[in-house]
Scaffold this active site. Sequence first.
Site, PDB file in Angstrom:
ATOM      1  N   ASN A 263     126.823  36.458  23.661  1.00  0.00           N
ATOM      2  CA  ASN A 263     127.955  36.442  22.737  1.00  0.00           C
ATOM      3  C   ASN A 263     127.548  36.098  21.306  1.00  0.00           C
ATOM      4  OD1 ASN A 263     127.805  33.730  24.393  1.00  0.00           O
ATOM      5  ND2 ASN A 263     128.500  33.198  22.338  1.00  0.00           N
TER       6      ASN A 263
ATOM      7  N   GLU B   9     126.633  28.850  21.878  1.00  0.00           N
ATOM      8  CA  GLU B   9     127.865  28.077  21.672  1.00  0.00           C
ATOM      9  C   GLU B   9     127.665  27.090  20.522  1.00  0.00           C
ATOM     10  OE1 GLU B   9     127.434  29.348  24.983  1.00  0.00           O
ATOM     11  OE2 GLU B   9     129.068  30.424  24.029  1.00  0.00           O
TER      12      GLU B   9
ATOM     13  N   ASP C 106     133.391  35.357  23.538  1.00  0.00           N
ATOM     14  CA  ASP C 106     132.294  34.895  24.398  1.00  0.00           C
ATOM     15  C   ASP C 106     132.082  35.864  25.570  1.00  0.00           C
ATOM     16  OD1 ASP C 106     130.234  33.378  25.438  1.00  0.00           O
ATOM     17  OD2 ASP C 106     131.515  31.868  26.362  1.00  0.00           O
TER      18      ASP C 106
END
Length: 714
Positions: A279, A201, A324
Site C-alpha cells: 500500500n 503504515e 491499504d
Amino acid sequence: MGANRAVWTVVLAAGVMALAGCSDKGGAGGVNADRIIAADSTPGDWISHGRTYSEQRFSPLEKINTSNVQDLGLAWSFELPENRGIEATPLVTGGVMYTTSAWSIVRAFDAKTGKLLWTYDPKVPRSTGVKACCDSVNRGVALWEGRVFVGTLDGRLEALDAKSGRLVWSKVTVDQTKPYTITGAPRVVKGKVLIGNGGAELGVRGYLSAYDAKTGEMAWRFYTVPGKKESDGSASDEAMKKARPTWNGEFWKVGAGGTVWDSMAYDPDLDLLYIGVGNGSPWNRDIRSPGGGDNLFLSSIVALRPSTGEYVWHYQTTPGETWDYTATQHIVLADITVGGKPRKVLMQAPKNGFFYVLDRTDGKLISAQKYVASVNWASHIDPVSGRPVESPGARYEKALHLSNPGPLGAHNWHPMAFSPKTGLVYIPAQEIPFPYMQPGGDKANFKYRPQGWNVGIDFLVAGLPDDEAQLKAIRASLKGRLIAWDPVSQTEKWSVDYSGPWNGGVLATAGGLVFQGNATGEFSAYDAGSGKKLWGFDTQTGVVAPSMTYEIDGEQYVALMAGWGGGFAVSAGAGVDPRSEGPRRLLVFKVGGKEKLPARPVSKKEFMDLPPSSATPQQIATGTAVFAANCGVCHGAGAVSEFSIPDLRYSPTITDAAIFKSIVIDGDRSELGMVSFKSLMNESEAEAVRHYLLDLARRQKAKQVAALGLASKD
Ligand code: CA
C-alpha cells in the site's frame, strides 16, 4: 587380471568417497535451482516457501487422504516460548525441519521424532516491535546449498549453516533508523536470496533486494516507488522513469510506501520473478499525492528478471491506492485452460476483494471478479482497461466512507492453495468493514509523526464502542470463510463459514484434502471437492499460519505452526474472539498419532481495586483520542487485548501516575518492547491516556459487578 581388480577397487573407493562427500545431497546441502524446479520428483520434501516456485501449496502426497484422515493424530509437538504471533511455513528436507517463530528465531528439528537439533536467536531488540505494524511475526526460512536464510524483524538478512545453525553471514538490508521491518520469508532464485520489507503504515519507501547466497554481497535492488532523487543507481531506475509521472506533490516525504513484505513467485521457463507490492504511505492518496495519480507501482504485481532486477511488466490492482489495499497477498502460478485455451496464469486474491487471473507472460488481465460479495469500493473491473470502476465517495475525500474490505483486506497474508486435481483455489477470505475518514475530517490535520503510524486517516472513528449491544453488532459484521474458488468461471464452488475473520493459511493435497486452522483454534481437514469436513483437532490457540506436509520412511506427516497473532489480533481488541488466545506450539500429525496436548491453560482476567476518579471529562476525551491514535494498534481498539500484549484495563500500571509516566514517557520498559512515546505525546496527554484507561476499567468493572449481582440473585 590383478591390475584390473586394482583399478576397479580405486574406482569403487572414489565412488564411495564421492557419495560420502555429498551425503547431504538429499538434505539442505543439495537444495539448488534444479531441486526446487524438480520439487515434484521429491514430493516427500518441502524445500521452498510455497513448496514449489509456483507457490501452489499443493502437495502430491496422498498417503493421508479422504479415507484415513479421520485417524490423523498428534505425532509430536514442541512448545514455543515466544508468546507472539506464529506465521511460519516449516521447510523439510533430509529428515530435518527448519522453521521460525516470533522475533525471527530459527529452529531445526528431527522431522520424524521432533527432537530439537538447534536454535538460532538473532537477538532482535524487542524495541523493534513498535516499528512492526502487525506483530513481531516471521513467515519462515529459505534453503540453498547447505544454508538457511532468515530475514530478521530489525531488517537483517542472515545465512546460517543448515547443520549447526551457526551464523555464516549477516547483512543489514534497511536503514535501521527508519521504521522498516522484515516478516516475510526469503526466496532463492538463481543463487540470489530475495528479501523485501515492511513499514508502510509508519512511513517508508518499499523495495526488494537480491543478495548472493554464497557471499552475501548485494546483487541488485528494485525500488517499487520513486524517491526524492531522480536516480538511485538501482535496478529500478528505468522503471521509476515510468512511475514518477503517476505521482504528485512531495510524495516522498512520508516514504510513499509500496513495500514488498510477503509474496513472490518464479517461473523458470519464462525466467520471470513476480513480486507483490504493498500500500501507499500514507494510505490516504489525497495527502500522499494531492491531485491524484495512479502512484505506480503501489498495489501492483511486478514481473522482474531475477538475475538483474530488470523490470519486465506490471499490473496494478488498485490504481491510486488509498485504503491499504496491498497486492502483497499470496501469488500462485498455474497452467490452466481458459476458454478452451491453455493459459500460463498468475492468480491473486489481494486485499481489495477481487480475484485476478493474469496472463503471466505479459501481465494482461484475463479476468477479475469479486470473491467476497460485500466489496463496495468498486463495482467491477473493466475487462478492457483492467481498471476498477470505483464507487462514488469510496475515496473518503469529502466524507466518511464505510468500506468493505477495510485495511485488513478481504484476504490478507494467509496463504491460499491451488489444487491442480480439483482446479480450485482455496482462499482464506474475510469481511472486516472499516470507516475511512480524513484525519479529524480534514486532510490539513495530517502531520507526519516519526515513530507513529502515518496513514492519514482518522482512527478515532474506527474505535470500538464500550456498549455491549453495539459491540455485539460489530462482532457480528466480522466474517471469515474458506472459499473454494473456480478461477476459470470466477465463481465459488463451496465455502465453509467460520465464527469470525483472521483464520489460517491453507494447504491442499493429492489425497483430496484441504487443511486449514481457524481463529478459534480448530485445525480441520475438508474434502477438496465438496468442502465436507472430515477431521478436526483442537489446537488450543487461534491459528493463522498455513500447514505443510512431508514424508519420511514411507510415512506422511502434516505440520502446523499454531499460535494466534498478527495485524487483526493486535489491533482489533474486542473484535477478537477470546478463544483465540492460547499456547503457541509446533504440531505434527500422522495417521495413528497418539500424542496428547496438556490441558488448555485457563486465563482469568479480573479487574483490580480501582482508585476513585479524579479526571475531568475533557481529560478522558483527550485520553480516548490519544489512545486511538497511538496505542490501539498494539494494545487493541477500545483497549481490549485478547493477546500477549498487555490488556491495559487490567494493568496495575494505570493506578500509579508515576509508574505510567516512567513507562510511556521515559521508556522504562523499552527492553520489553514498550518504547518511550514522548515524541508522540506529552506528559499531560500520557496522563490523559491513563485516566481514559482507568475510566474504562471502572465502568466495565461496575457492569461486571452488576451482572454478577444479578446472577447471584437467580
Ligand atoms: Ca499495510
